[in-house]
Design a protein around this motif. Structure first.
Motif, mmCIF file in Angstrom:
data_model
loop_
_atom_site.group_PDB
_atom_site.id
_atom_site.type_symbol
_atom_site.label_atom_id
_atom_site.label_comp_id
_atom_site.label_asym_id
_atom_site.label_seq_id
_atom_site.Cartn_x
_atom_site.Cartn_y
_atom_site.Cartn_z
ATOM 1 N N GLU A 172 13.768 20.669 18.530
ATOM 2 C CA GLU A 172 14.605 19.947 19.448
ATOM 3 C C GLU A 172 14.663 19.679 20.847
ATOM 4 O O GLU A 172 15.056 18.792 21.346
ATOM 5 C CB GLU A 172 16.317 20.619 18.736
ATOM 6 C CG GLU A 172 16.967 20.436 17.369
ATOM 7 C CD GLU A 172 16.908 18.909 17.196
ATOM 8 O OE1 GLU A 172 17.373 18.198 18.043
ATOM 9 O OE2 GLU A 172 16.560 18.378 15.797
ATOM 10 N N TYR A 177 7.665 18.168 6.562
ATOM 11 C CA TYR A 177 7.947 18.686 8.075
ATOM 12 C C TYR A 177 6.902 19.083 8.690
ATOM 13 O O TYR A 177 6.403 18.917 9.796
ATOM 14 C CB TYR A 177 9.106 19.629 7.962
ATOM 15 C CG TYR A 177 9.532 20.047 9.420
ATOM 16 C CD1 TYR A 177 10.177 19.163 10.394
ATOM 17 C CD2 TYR A 177 9.491 21.478 9.742
ATOM 18 C CE1 TYR A 177 10.365 19.642 11.662
ATOM 19 C CE2 TYR A 177 9.874 21.881 10.969
ATOM 20 C CZ TYR A 177 10.208 20.832 11.872
ATOM 21 O OH TYR A 177 10.795 21.332 12.978
ATOM 22 N N THR A 225 9.973 9.451 13.410
ATOM 23 C CA THR A 225 10.619 9.584 14.628
ATOM 24 C C THR A 225 9.582 8.637 15.720
ATOM 25 O O THR A 225 8.683 8.196 15.654
ATOM 26 C CB THR A 225 10.373 11.015 15.019
ATOM 27 O OG1 THR A 225 8.665 11.413 14.922
ATOM 28 C CG2 THR A 225 11.183 12.097 14.074
ATOM 29 N N TYR A 248 12.919 11.503 18.555
ATOM 30 C CA TYR A 248 14.047 10.609 18.558
ATOM 31 C C TYR A 248 14.134 9.585 17.354
ATOM 32 O O TYR A 248 12.896 9.326 16.991
ATOM 33 C CB TYR A 248 14.130 9.892 19.639
ATOM 34 C CG TYR A 248 14.241 10.716 21.039
ATOM 35 C CD1 TYR A 248 15.657 11.554 21.106
ATOM 36 C CD2 TYR A 248 13.336 11.631 21.810
ATOM 37 C CE1 TYR A 248 15.822 12.395 22.316
ATOM 38 C CE2 TYR A 248 13.410 12.251 22.814
ATOM 39 C CZ TYR A 248 14.799 12.722 23.003
ATOM 40 O OH TYR A 248 14.867 13.719 23.937
ATOM 41 N N ASP A 249 15.128 9.399 16.969
ATOM 42 C CA ASP A 249 15.391 8.377 15.972
ATOM 43 C C ASP A 249 14.789 7.196 16.375
ATOM 44 O O ASP A 249 14.246 6.079 15.695
ATOM 45 C CB ASP A 249 16.638 8.156 15.396
ATOM 46 C CG ASP A 249 17.199 9.359 14.464
ATOM 47 O OD1 ASP A 249 16.536 10.436 14.131
ATOM 48 O OD2 ASP A 249 18.480 9.634 14.815
ATOM 49 N N ARG A 275 17.960 7.649 21.244
ATOM 50 C CA ARG A 275 18.858 7.534 19.916
ATOM 51 C C ARG A 275 18.431 8.570 19.139
ATOM 52 O O ARG A 275 17.538 8.710 18.828
ATOM 53 C CB ARG A 275 19.014 6.255 19.196
ATOM 54 C CG ARG A 275 19.817 5.115 20.039
ATOM 55 C CD ARG A 275 20.720 4.326 19.330
ATOM 56 N NE ARG A 275 21.426 4.754 18.298
ATOM 57 C CZ ARG A 275 22.605 4.873 18.346
ATOM 58 N NH1 ARG A 275 23.273 5.157 19.433
ATOM 59 N NH2 ARG A 275 23.448 5.237 17.368
ATOM 60 N N LYS A 276 19.345 9.510 18.745
ATOM 61 C CA LYS A 276 19.019 10.587 17.907
ATOM 62 C C LYS A 276 20.461 11.005 17.126
ATOM 63 O O LYS A 276 21.422 11.229 17.741
ATOM 64 C CB LYS A 276 18.421 11.732 18.403
ATOM 65 C CG LYS A 276 17.941 12.841 17.524
ATOM 66 C CD LYS A 276 17.142 13.872 18.411
ATOM 67 C CE LYS A 276 16.762 14.972 17.335
ATOM 68 N NZ LYS A 276 16.042 15.851 17.866
ATOM 69 N N ASN A 277 20.462 11.061 15.875
ATOM 70 C CA ASN A 277 21.689 11.494 15.167
ATOM 71 C C ASN A 277 23.065 10.675 15.369
ATOM 72 O O ASN A 277 24.008 11.549 15.669
ATOM 73 C CB ASN A 277 21.817 12.983 15.329
ATOM 74 C CG ASN A 277 20.588 14.013 14.707
ATOM 75 O OD1 ASN A 277 20.074 13.478 13.893
ATOM 76 N ND2 ASN A 277 20.214 15.036 15.439
ATOM 77 N N GLY A 278 22.743 9.596 15.493
ATOM 78 C CA GLY A 278 23.678 8.815 16.043
ATOM 79 C C GLY A 278 24.385 8.821 17.371
ATOM 80 O O GLY A 278 25.411 8.409 17.773
ATOM 81 N N LYS A 279 23.691 9.447 18.277
ATOM 82 C CA LYS A 279 24.052 9.552 19.685
ATOM 83 C C LYS A 279 22.889 9.028 20.575
ATOM 84 O O LYS A 279 21.710 9.008 20.221
ATOM 85 C CB LYS A 279 24.153 11.053 20.109
ATOM 86 C CG LYS A 279 25.244 11.679 19.369
ATOM 87 C CD LYS A 279 25.151 13.201 19.627
ATOM 88 C CE LYS A 279 26.270 14.197 19.129
ATOM 89 N NZ LYS A 279 26.233 15.304 19.264
ATOM 90 N N HIS A 308 28.243 7.200 22.275
ATOM 91 C CA HIS A 308 28.027 6.492 20.909
ATOM 92 C C HIS A 308 27.164 5.302 20.947
ATOM 93 O O HIS A 308 26.200 4.998 20.002
ATOM 94 C CB HIS A 308 29.524 5.939 20.745
ATOM 95 C CG HIS A 308 29.518 5.132 19.184
ATOM 96 N ND1 HIS A 308 29.331 5.668 18.085
ATOM 97 C CD2 HIS A 308 29.713 3.732 19.338
ATOM 98 C CE1 HIS A 308 29.185 4.339 17.166
ATOM 99 N NE2 HIS A 308 29.567 3.555 17.895
#
Length: 199
Positions: free
Chosen positions: A33, A60, A96, A113-114, A129-133, A150
């Motif tokens: 992270e 992973y 990622t 990051y996404d 952007r990562k996990n919707g943030k 958001h």
């Protein structure tokens, strides 16, 4: 009686191993992270897993190894002046993105990051952007706005609109100076990108 005791010992051993794996995964994710890929992989290196099992741990670990080996699935130039590229890693179910400096042969923004992309070429701002943030970094990897929003978008080339997780809107100039904060919406009446703000 001996059979039950034997089964109990096997079950207890498997339970302890599962607890140990969960602990290793949590420790690894803490490093991942923050972009410390090498230490994230170190926590899982001794876990006996191979390609035959195709477990989530194996996927992973394979993902982490491809990041350390600079084994990009895709890359796209983001900025020619600074020779930086958006890199994508897709291994199994994991995908990622990050930012890589071809000149320095290192990650400027680790591929954790996404989605990453150019927010403003004028100021070399990178949207994360990562996990919707969403958040913003500069091309040196410095986080300017944390992953706490958001949505973030550029408006009329000189403004950046930010929608918080509570859906409150804020407006920044291109230098990320806060201009307006909370409770307004962008309105485009004539579809000409001439926005006004309703408070």
């Amino acid at each position: 009686m001996k059979k039950n005791l034997f089964l109990l010992i096997i079950f207890f051993h498997q339970f302890l191993c599962a607890q140990n794996i969960d602990s290793l995964k949590k420790q690894s994710l803490k490093y991942y992270e923050i972009g410390d890929i090498r230490n994230a992989l170190c926590f899982l290196e001794n876990y006996p897993d191979d390609e035959k099992t195709k477990s989530d741990i194996w996927q992973y670990k394979t993902h982490l190894k491809s990041i350390l080996a600079y084994d990009f699935t895709q890359k796209a130039i983001l900025n020619l002046d600074h020779c930086i590229e958006r890199v994508t890693f897709e291994k199994g179910i994991i995908s990622t993105m990050g930012i890589y400096s071809a000149n320095e042969k290192r990650y400027i923004i680790p591929p954790i990051y996404d989605k990453v992309g150019a927010l403003s070429l004028k100021k070399d701002l990178i949207l994360l952007r990562k996990n919707g943030k969403s958040g913003i970094a500069d091309i040196n990897g410095k986080i300017l706005l944390p992953l706490a929003y958001h949505n973030i978008g550029q408006h009329m080339r000189d403004f950046i609109g930010v929608i918080g997780l509570d859906f409150r809107h804020s407006l920044y100039d291109i230098d990320l100076n806060l201009l307006l904060k909370d409770y307004f919406e962008f309105v485009d009446l004539d579809h000409s990108d001439n926005y006004f703000f309703s408070l």
